[in-house]
Design an enzyme around this catalytic site. Sequence first.
Site, PDB file in Angstrom:
ATOM      1  CE1 TYR A  34       6.049   5.035  -5.514  1.00 45.80           C
ATOM      2  CE2 TYR A  34       7.388   4.844  -7.496  1.00 45.80           C
ATOM      3  CZ  TYR A  34       6.642   4.254  -6.496  1.00 45.80           C
ATOM      4  OH  TYR A  34       6.493   2.896  -6.466  1.00 45.80           O
ATOM      5  CB  ALA A  79      -0.885  -0.009   1.254  1.00 40.87           C
TER       6      ALA A  79
END
Length: 336
Positions: free
Chosen positions: A142, A75
């Site tokens: 990211y 996740a």
Amino acid sequence: MARFLVTGGAGYVGSHVVLALKERGDDVVVIDDLRQGHRAAIPEGVELVVADLADRARVADVLAGWKFDGVLHFAALSLVGESMREPLRYITENLSNTLGLADAAIKAGCQRFVLSSTAALFGFPERLPIDEGCRLGPVSAYGESKLMAERGLEWAERVHGLRSASLRYFNAAGADPQGRLGEDHNPETHLIPLAINAALGLGPELTLFGTDYDTPDGTCIRDYVHVTDLADAHLRVLGVLEQGRSVRYNVGNGSGYSVREVIDTVQRVTGRPVPYRTGPRRLGDPAVLVASNTLLREETGWTPQYAALEDIVRTAYAWRAAHPHGFDDSARPVAA
Ligand code: UDP
């Protein structure tokens, strides 16, 4: 039989791993907030806890309530473009959720942790193919968030003895060869599903991000790895962690295909043209990203079973053709 906690188990890569664990007879509990994941992607017999990982008390309860042999952590926020608009949210959320989860695992006595990491750690790579010794230098928030997460796990090992595996995925693609699961992102940003949707008339025409790269046909080259092979890599590293050491592996096919080659393959497999136009380069896209998978092969015995681009596109297309509107979350769960 072992028992594993899988965060993000209702998502694309996570759900394929959950299915593989169930198929080999393991017990699985999934934590997913269902912001991106799909209830219908969870196999029968798998407990789903709908929770946000930021809810530390809930996560600690889940870890304390079952005795887990390992945690697999999928996740995360994972859109490179979005991460450049909201870098602090990406870094904060991905890092704090990973370390909060690792902390809860340690406190519950669980000593194996697998992190979904990324080829984005390498930014513009210093050499090709990209091996585990290449310089780390993310060019997106990211990538940075995953690098920080990997580093946090190194401290968790040094101080608390938590054994971890960081798997740097290249381009995950394809779908379960038996058609039980597929790729269903909202919004969809990945090349193969976008090209398939364009061919089937389920999405807009494709925009080709840059045709002036220093590659044979001018378009970017990427290493597409089948999601079922990726799932198999997770099962194998769980075995390595049992031997008592932490590892980091690059997970890719070891061969690259250009954007034009992907479009050609989608046209061949679907038997339809892919409507597309050319556009400017996307910020932060290196010309070529191809993995060296030698270490993973040598240390785990991993060999991709669906290495051909044709196989990757065929399985992705089969699932999309059978599910033109994606998962039906009101439907029965997947049978393992
Ligand atoms: N790409 C493209 N058009 C799109 C999406 C992707 O030309 O609409 C290109 C992108 O520039 C990259 C490759 O396809 O070279 C794979 O991109 P994707 O977003 O699937 O994965 P990434 O490499 O960013 O992880």
